[in-house]
Design a protein around this motif. Structure first.
Motif, mmCIF file in Angstrom:
data_model
loop_
_atom_site.group_PDB
_atom_site.id
_atom_site.type_symbol
_atom_site.label_atom_id
_atom_site.label_comp_id
_atom_site.label_asym_id
_atom_site.label_seq_id
_atom_site.Cartn_x
_atom_site.Cartn_y
_atom_site.Cartn_z
ATOM 1 N N UNK A 1 0.819 -1.217 0.000
ATOM 2 C CA UNK A 1 0.000 0.000 0.000
ATOM 3 C C UNK A 1 0.852 1.266 0.000
ATOM 4 N N UNK A 2 1.974 1.263 0.706
ATOM 5 C CA UNK A 2 2.859 2.426 0.700
ATOM 6 C C UNK A 2 3.437 2.668 -0.689
ATOM 7 N N UNK A 3 3.726 1.606 -1.420
ATOM 8 C CA UNK A 3 4.230 1.738 -2.790
ATOM 9 C C UNK A 3 3.183 2.372 -3.700
ATOM 10 N N UNK A 4 1.929 2.019 -3.500
ATOM 11 C CA UNK A 4 0.848 2.442 -4.400
ATOM 12 C C UNK A 4 0.200 3.758 -4.006
ATOM 13 N N UNK A 5 0.408 4.190 -2.779
ATOM 14 C CA UNK A 5 -0.349 5.330 -2.284
ATOM 15 C C UNK A 5 -0.225 6.521 -3.202
ATOM 16 N N UNK A 6 -1.215 7.303 -3.390
ATOM 17 C CA UNK A 6 -2.508 7.257 -2.706
ATOM 18 C C UNK A 6 -3.524 6.324 -3.381
ATOM 19 N N UNK A 7 -3.090 5.630 -4.398
ATOM 20 C CA UNK A 7 -3.998 4.753 -5.154
ATOM 21 C C UNK A 7 -4.376 3.515 -4.338
ATOM 22 N N UNK A 8 -5.645 3.141 -4.398
ATOM 23 C CA UNK A 8 -6.136 1.931 -3.726
ATOM 24 C C UNK A 8 -5.755 0.707 -4.559
ATOM 25 N N UNK A 9 -5.896 -0.461 -3.940
ATOM 26 C CA UNK A 9 -5.635 -1.729 -4.632
ATOM 27 C C UNK A 9 -6.790 -2.667 -4.316
ATOM 28 N N UNK A 10 -7.177 -3.460 -5.313
ATOM 29 C CA UNK A 10 -8.255 -4.412 -5.016
ATOM 30 C C UNK A 10 -7.677 -5.643 -4.336
ATOM 31 N N UNK A 11 -8.523 -6.327 -3.595
ATOM 32 C CA UNK A 11 -8.084 -7.457 -2.771
ATOM 33 C C UNK A 11 -7.457 -8.552 -3.630
ATOM 34 N N UNK A 12 -8.026 -8.804 -4.791
ATOM 35 C CA UNK A 12 -7.482 -9.856 -5.658
ATOM 36 C C UNK A 12 -6.050 -9.535 -6.073
ATOM 37 N N UNK A 13 -5.810 -8.307 -6.490
ATOM 38 C CA UNK A 13 -4.472 -7.896 -6.910
ATOM 39 C C UNK A 13 -3.489 -7.939 -5.729
ATOM 40 N N UNK A 14 -3.950 -7.518 -4.564
ATOM 41 C CA UNK A 14 -3.115 -7.570 -3.366
ATOM 42 C C UNK A 14 -2.735 -9.013 -3.048
ATOM 43 N N UNK A 15 -3.711 -9.900 -3.129
ATOM 44 C CA UNK A 15 -3.448 -11.320 -2.883
ATOM 45 C C UNK A 15 -2.441 -11.892 -3.854
#
Length: 148
Positions: free
Chosen positions: A48-62
């Motif tokens: 999340x720190x890498x992507x901020x401020x952009x959100x990430x969906x759970x599937x992509x995070x997984x």
């Protein structure tokens, strides 16, 4: 290597990886405890720190963390209860959940910035050694995944 030697625990790649992973995770524990984080929570925050401020969906995070939803969902719920993240439905797809940092989750980044250096110091390894081992492991992972 003889057939008997091939079945010795110390000759198993899987065991070396397993034991090494557990040892490194143990080194993280005292570094993460003051921040109120577990190692898996720390991994989520790194993404999340890498992507901020952009959100990430759970599937992509997984996919990024190599975690299935059965493992990830309870972890994210605990992080939301700790007010580190916010989970909300995606505007593009009502079935999907998006994860974003709260101000508290964002602020932890500054406190966590010393963790990589302190971990290397605890382990007695240099940045060059870490980079070398990481490169070998990434190459191995790519080969294994290509063969699946």
């Amino acid at each position: 290597m003889s057939a008997a030697d091939q079945l010795k625990l110390d000759n198993q790649l899987c065991f070396a990886l397993y034991a090494g992973s557990r040892a490194i995770t143990r080194l993280y524990r005292p570094l993460l405890e003051p921040l109120g984080l577990t190692y898996p929570q720390y991994l989520v925050l790194l993404v999340l720190w890498e992507r901020r401020p952009q959100a990430i969906n759970v599937k992509e995070l997984g996919e990024k963390l190599s975690l299935d939803s059965g493992t990830l969902t309870p972890l994210l719920k605990r992080m939301e209860q700790s007010t580190l993240i916010v989970r909300k439905r995606s505007k593009q797809d009502e079935r999907a959940r998006e994860i974003s940092l709260t101000a508290k989750g964002t602020a932890l980044r500054v406190q966590a910035s010393c963790i990589p250096a302190r971990l290397m110091q605890s382990a007695g390894v240099s940045a060059e050694q870490v980079a070398e081992v990481r490169g070998v492991l990434r190459a191995l992972l790519a080969q294994v995944e290509a063969g699946e």
